[in-house]
Write a protein that holds these residues in place. Structure first.
Motif, PDB file in Angstrom:
ATOM      1  N   LEU A  17       0.816  -1.213   0.000  1.00  0.00           N
ATOM      2  CA  LEU A  17       0.000   0.000   0.000  1.00  0.00           C
ATOM      3  C   LEU A  17       0.853   1.268   0.000  1.00  0.00           C
ATOM      4  CD1 LEU A  17      -2.712  -1.149   2.565  1.00  0.00           C
ATOM      5  CD2 LEU A  17      -2.895  -1.074   0.070  1.00  0.00           C
ATOM      6  N   SER A  18       2.126   1.133  -0.263  1.00  0.00           N
ATOM      7  CA  SER A  18       3.013   2.302  -0.220  1.00  0.00           C
ATOM      8  C   SER A  18       2.618   3.367  -1.233  1.00  0.00           C
ATOM      9  CB  SER A  18       4.465   1.895  -0.415  1.00  0.00           C
ATOM     10  OG  SER A  18       4.657   1.335  -1.693  1.00  0.00           O
ATOM     11  N   HIS A  19       1.992   2.971  -2.340  1.00  0.00           N
ATOM     12  CA  HIS A  19       1.554   3.953  -3.332  1.00  0.00           C
ATOM     13  C   HIS A  19       0.481   4.893  -2.782  1.00  0.00           C
ATOM     14  CE1 HIS A  19      -1.383   0.717  -3.678  1.00  0.00           C
ATOM     15  NE2 HIS A  19      -2.201   1.585  -4.269  1.00  0.00           N
ATOM     16  N   LEU A  20      -0.122   4.534  -1.658  1.00  0.00           N
ATOM     17  CA  LEU A  20      -1.117   5.388  -1.005  1.00  0.00           C
ATOM     18  C   LEU A  20      -0.504   6.244   0.112  1.00  0.00           C
ATOM     19  CD1 LEU A  20      -4.026   2.800  -0.723  1.00  0.00           C
ATOM     20  CD2 LEU A  20      -3.768   4.638  -2.408  1.00  0.00           C
ATOM     21  N   ALA A  21       0.812   6.139   0.293  1.00  0.00           N
ATOM     22  CA  ALA A  21       1.528   6.885   1.333  1.00  0.00           C
ATOM     23  C   ALA A  21       0.958   6.615   2.726  1.00  0.00           C
ATOM     24  CB  ALA A  21       1.532   8.381   1.022  1.00  0.00           C
ATOM     25  N   VAL A  22       0.611   5.368   2.998  1.00  0.00           N
ATOM     26  CA  VAL A  22      -0.005   5.033   4.289  1.00  0.00           C
ATOM     27  C   VAL A  22       0.957   5.251   5.451  1.00  0.00           C
ATOM     28  CG1 VAL A  22      -1.753   3.484   3.334  1.00  0.00           C
ATOM     29  CG2 VAL A  22       0.499   2.570   3.976  1.00  0.00           C
ATOM     30  N   GLY A  23       2.251   5.086   5.214  1.00  0.00           N
ATOM     31  CA  GLY A  23       3.217   5.344   6.278  1.00  0.00           C
ATOM     32  C   GLY A  23       3.221   6.810   6.666  1.00  0.00           C
ATOM     33  N   LEU A  24       3.305   7.685   5.680  1.00  0.00           N
ATOM     34  CA  LEU A  24       3.275   9.121   5.938  1.00  0.00           C
ATOM     35  C   LEU A  24       1.936   9.532   6.544  1.00  0.00           C
ATOM     36  CD1 LEU A  24       4.580  11.919   5.685  1.00  0.00           C
ATOM     37  CD2 LEU A  24       3.649  12.029   3.355  1.00  0.00           C
ATOM     38  N   LEU A  25       0.852   8.998   6.027  1.00  0.00           N
ATOM     39  CA  LEU A  25      -0.469   9.334   6.541  1.00  0.00           C
ATOM     40  C   LEU A  25      -0.614   8.951   8.011  1.00  0.00           C
ATOM     41  CD1 LEU A  25      -3.303  10.434   6.108  1.00  0.00           C
ATOM     42  CD2 LEU A  25      -3.961   8.180   5.221  1.00  0.00           C
ATOM     43  N   SER A  26      -0.088   7.801   8.400  1.00  0.00           N
ATOM     44  CA  SER A  26      -0.193   7.391   9.807  1.00  0.00           C
ATOM     45  C   SER A  26       0.497   8.390  10.721  1.00  0.00           C
ATOM     46  CB  SER A  26       0.368   5.980  10.011  1.00  0.00           C
ATOM     47  OG  SER A  26       1.770   5.947   9.805  1.00  0.00           O
TER      48      SER A  26
END
Length: 121
Positions: free
Chosen positions: A69-78
């Motif tokens: 799911l990195s293409h959704l920037a889930v790490g940054l979003l969290s």
């Protein structure tokens, strides 16, 4: 999830360290001093953060995300959601602690010197 998101984290997270962090998170959570938060996407975990909670400061100790799911920037979003939550709780700072990961600059983090103090008797 921490192990999946970075090779360095996978190397660091030995079985012994994993057990230590699980115990640490559980013990500190019971005291209200830490939490693990999960960001979900379509009903499945997408990213997790492990944060230490002070009276005025939230400190991001570690995190991980699903690489699929990195293409959704889930790490940054969290992490952005962690900042929002700290603001809503009235904390005056979010400390991303040490490290040079790009998200820290993207979210307004400023480098600070790390000082080591040795004590002896």
């Amino acid at each position: 999830m921490m192990r999946e998101s970075h090779d360095e984290k996978a190397d660091f997270l030995s079985p012994e360290r994993e057990a230590f962090f699980r115990d640490l998170a559980a013990g500190l959570s019971e005291l209200g001093l830490a939490r693990i938060a999960t960001l979900t996407f379509e009903g499945r975990p997408a990213a997790r953060i492990f944060a230490l909670e002070g009276a005025r400061t939230t400190m991001l100790y570690n995190s991980g995300f699903d690489p699929a799911l990195s293409h959704l920037a889930v790490g940054l979003l969290s992490k952005a959601l962690l900042v929002r939550d700290a603001i809503e709780q009235g904390r005056s700072a979010v400390d991303f602690l040490r490290g040079t990961e790009p998200y820290k600059r993207h979210l307004g983090g400023q480098p600070r010197d790390i000082v080591t103090v040795g004590l002896s008797r």
